[in-house]
Write an enzyme that holds these catalytic residues in place. Structure first.
Site, PDB file in Angstrom:
ATOM      1  N   ASP A 289       0.872  -1.173   0.000  1.00 15.85           N
ATOM      2  CA  ASP A 289       0.000   0.000   0.000  1.00 15.85           C
ATOM      3  C   ASP A 289       0.912   1.226   0.000  1.00 15.85           C
ATOM      4  O   ASP A 289       2.137   1.135   0.166  1.00 15.85           O
ATOM      5  CB  ASP A 289      -0.985  -0.011   1.174  1.00 15.85           C
ATOM      6  CG  ASP A 289      -2.218   0.856   0.868  1.00 15.85           C
ATOM      7  OD1 ASP A 289      -2.154   1.682  -0.065  1.00 15.85           O
ATOM      8  OD2 ASP A 289      -3.241   0.720   1.552  1.00 15.85           O
TER       9      ASP A 289
HETATM   10  C1  NOJ Z   1      -3.981   3.986  -0.079  1.00 19.24           C
HETATM   11  C2  NOJ Z   1      -5.155   3.067  -0.005  1.00 19.24           C
HETATM   12  O1  NOJ Z   1      -5.154   2.376   1.229  1.00 19.24           O
HETATM   13  C3  NOJ Z   1      -5.203   2.067  -1.135  1.00 19.24           C
HETATM   14  O2  NOJ Z   1      -6.385   1.335  -1.047  1.00 19.24           O
HETATM   15  C4  NOJ Z   1      -5.070   2.765  -2.456  1.00 19.24           C
HETATM   16  O3  NOJ Z   1      -5.188   1.854  -3.511  1.00 19.24           O
HETATM   17  C5  NOJ Z   1      -3.734   3.467  -2.482  1.00 19.24           C
HETATM   18  N1  NOJ Z   1      -3.706   4.462  -1.425  1.00 19.24           N
HETATM   19  C6  NOJ Z   1      -3.444   4.138  -3.825  1.00 19.24           C
HETATM   20  O4  NOJ Z   1      -4.246   5.231  -4.000  1.00 19.24           O
END
Ligand code: NOJ
Length: 750
Positions: A289
């Site tokens: 993430d």
């Molecule tokens: C953080 C989020 O937790 C995740 O779900 C997302 O895909 C990413 N950012 C990218 O934007």
């Protein structure tokens, strides 16, 4: 003879001199192997590196100090993927640098959060799940994929398959709710929708099962918080939707911000190597993430960036989203022997494989067709799909005295609430690349679907100021001056439609709430209006369950409309006027009070389930154990009755049948739900578990036998070693239109 020999030599030499092109090689795995052999260690590590958009071809590029370095990194093969680069023009430009200016010309893979649409928005995922209509959900994801692919995107960071039992957690809106069985089916439908039958098609994009794992179990519903869960919950509740997504062919996983039982998920060998890539045999890749590799330092798990890179790579995090640590440290870690190069080869192999599967090596610009972009984005198919999904997502919570459906003419109607006249909020959170203020508002919907007279009053402002993805909505808690005008408008009208709830940006990432009541002065507004006119239709817009005890006791008609996307107002109007008979069912329990949370239907019985006269049983002294609206609940304009529940053993489990009768006045659809209870087991089982459902339509007066087959696997559970086991014994089989109101049969299974 001699001439034949010469001809053979000639043919051989031609064949040897013509190096086979990549597309002529036998299989993708061979192609990946051959490419890997040509790659330097840095280039392999480069594939493991993902940056967010920094290159804007239509404006000044680079935008900041680091951008120039990053641009050079694409050129030198140190970037494998980009996220948040949008549109065919920009994506083509960036792809050109990777393909035409880097040594090996390896294409980038472009990712984006296409969560419920790209430009045309469908309902938020929680709302879509309320349809219990897997075909519709698949269609909706397919449309999102078509639009996103037409805009150059190759990969979505969806579906989020995190189960959550906590309405305070803002990301409840992004998932399929509290139930594992429903979560599995929805995960499969979404993966099928995004990826289509053929990943190589220009309308398919790779999907991501996220967040692996335990993110939805954040303590106290606070985003990013610690998750501490037992093995039984991990194996039976949290992991199955991920496994279902994998079995449906999902090509990537995203790991998670949270720690799970003391180990940050991003550095968790048990989750990623042992379970995902080991036991399950997942052959796609895992992306971290956003910055979750570097965050392992804040978790208190890695002492510095170098150690964080090492732990993440060893644990099987194949791609580093936006922390730059892999490019900074992995080479040195390999050279010093701290990370085995085979792990780098494995990660790069997985990433390259998905790029091949998408067809990016055959044509790196295949997603970059500007004319396709123009013709697909926002076209009629997208808009029609959005409306269909929105209609199916609405849940009728109360309709006493049959106020709904409403007449389309001759009524004097007051429409109250800022959300009624809002074209932005219904787009919800995680709204892709949609243009702000493009949803059909409730007021617009009402006006275009009827000839009633409407008087709009905002009542109180719910919020003011910036409507931002990154900052909190400024809820108005100081100015209630508009209430009097709303009350005056309500006084003289036949019916009052009140649209209350949460702004679209009040749920989603970073939007946990400690209080799940109607925010701001909305409760006061509702009560004051009710004091002058009880003929209220309460339309709710929200991204999570709300505590609505007062409303349930005092308001006769309540419609749950979530954040429905681009066609929101059309769908709400069609339901209110009866052009569409609502058929949604709640995918989450609605508590009476936030203090009951976590409240979910599939709880364990405990040793003191009660109720008994004394106080010594599992309950509160000041609140009921019961929810306000149970999981699976939702009404129709018609009524359904269940009878003749029959449970019989079949070759592989049980055949469950029931008679469903439409006893009301309208044609309608019902979701027949089948729950089981394994009465005694070596690891205790919940009081109810959904194991099957069927959605079907019946005309008024019609009856039909509905059959749901349960396999032995459906009657099994995971023990604390993660093994699926079936234990013979007594099972209760329950069927009904929601989790609380069921017919029950008991059967002894051998
Ligand atoms: C953080 C989020 O937790 C995740 O779900 C997302 O895909 C990413 N950012 C990218 O934007």
């Amino acid at each position: 003879m001699q001439r034949q020999y010469a001809f053979f030599i000639l043919l051989l030499s031609i064949l040897i001199s013509c190096k086979p092109t990549m597309s002529q090689m036998s299989s993708i795995d061979d192609k990946v192997d051959q490419l890997l052999q040509k790659m330097t260690l840095e280039e392999k590590i480069g594939q493991m590196n993902q940056y967010s958009s920094f290159y804007d071809i239509t404006g000044p590029a680079p935008k900041d100090g680091s951008a120039k370095t990053r641009y050079d990194q694409v050129k030198s093969g140190q970037v494998g993927s980009m996220l948040n680069v949008l549109g065919t023009e920009q994506i083509r430009k960036l792809q050109q640098i990777a393909v035409e200016e880097s040594r090996l010309g390896i294409p980038l893979i472009f990712g984006y959060d296409v969560i419920h649409g790209y430009k045309t928005l469908t309902p938020i995922p929680l709302a879509e799940t309320a349809s219990w209509d897997l075909e519709a959900i698949e269609m909706s994801a397919r449309n999102a994929a078509k639009e996103a692919a037409a805009a150059g995107i190759n990969w979505t960071f969806a579906p989020m398959v995190d189960i959550s039992r906590d309405a305070r957690w803002g990301r409840v809106m992004e998932g399929a709710g509290e139930d594992t069985y429903l979560g599995c089916r929805v995960a499969e439908a979404r993966v099928r929708g995004f990826q289509g039958d053929d990943l190589n098609s220009t309308s398919s994009i790779a999907a991501t099962a996220k967040h692996f794992a335990g993110y939805g179990f954040a303590e106290s519903g606070k985003d990013y918080n610690t998750a501490d869960v037992g093995l039984s919950t991990l194996y039976n509740v949290i992991l199955p939707p991920f496994k279902a997504a994998m079995d449906a062919g999902v090509r990537t996983f995203m790991n998670s911000f949270n720690e799970l039982n003391g180990i940050p998920a991003t550095g968790d060998v048990f989750l990623q190597r042992d379970i995902l890539k080991g036991e399950w045999g997942f052959d796609g890749f895992v992306v971290s993430d956003w910055g979750s590799i570097t965050e392992m330092q804040d978790h208190g798990y890695a002492a510095n960036g170098r150690e964080a890179s090492k732990l993440a790579a060893i644990a099987g995090s194949d791609m580093d989203m936006e922390s730059s640590l892999y490019v900074e440290h992995l080479k040195d870690l390999v050279e010093s022997g701290d990370v085995d190069e085979t792990l780098i080869n494995d990660a790069a192999r997985r990433i390259l494989k998905v790029k091949y599967e998408l067809g990016l090596f055959d044509d790196p610009y295949k997603y970059c067709d500007a004319s396709r972009e123009k013709s697909i984005i926002g076209n009629d198919e997208m808009l029609a799909g959005s409306l269909e999904m929105a209609l199916k997502s609405i849940v009728l919570l109360k309709n006493e005295n049959g106020v709904l459906p409403l007449a389309k003419s001759g009524k004097n109607i007051a429409v109250i609430g800022q959300l009624a006249n809002d074209k932005n909020s219904p787009l919800g959170n995680w709204r892709g690349h949609v243009d702000a203020n493009t949803a059909i508002s409730v007021l617009e919907g009402l006006q275009s679907h009827s000839t009633n007279t409407y008087t709009y009053e905002q009542g109180v402002k719910l919020f003011d100021g910036e409507e931002s993805f990154i900052r909190h909505i400024n809820v108005n808690t100081t100015d209630d001056s508009g209430i009097d005008e709303a009350v005056a408008a309500a006084k003289g009208s036949d019916v009052v439609i009140m649209v209350l709830g949460e702004h679209g940006y009040m749920s989603g990432e970073g939007r946990s709430r400690a209080n799940i009541n109607l925010p701001g002065f909305q409760q006061e507004l509702l009560e004051r209006v009710h004091s002058v006119n009880e003929n209220i239709i309460l339309v709710l817009m929200n991204g999570r369950p709300l505590a609505l005890d007062w409303a349930d006791k005092n308001i006769n008609t309540i419609v749950e409309a979530w954040h429905l996307g681009s066609r929101s107002g059309d769908a709400i109007a069609q339901v209110l006027f009866g052009d569409y008979n609502p058929s949604g069912k709640l995918p989450v329990t609605f508590p009476r009070d936030v203090n009951q949370v976590p409240l979910y239907y599939n709880y364990k019985n405990t040793g003191r389930p009660g109720p008994i006269e004394m106080v010594f049983w599992s309950h509160y002294s000041d609140q009921s154990n019961d929810p306000l609206y149970p999981f699976g609940y939702g009404l129709s304009y018609t009524t359904f009755e269940y009878s003749n529940l029959n449970v019989a053993e079949s070759s592989d489990g049980l055949r469950v049948s029931v008679t469903l009768s439409n006893t009301g006045k309208y044609t309608g659809e019902e979701v027949v739900q089948c729950y089981i209870r394994d009465k005694f087991a070596s690891v205790t089982r919940p009081v109810k578990e959904l194991k099957g459902f069927k959605k079907l339509g019946l005309e008024a007066g019609e009856s039909q036998e509905v059959v749901i087959n349960l396999s032995k696997a459906d009657l099994s559970f995971y023990n604390n070693q993660g093994k699926l086991i079936f234990e013979p014994g007594e099972f209760e089989i329950m069927v009904g239109g929601n989790s609380a109101d069921v017919l029950v049969e008991t059967i002894e299974m051998k």
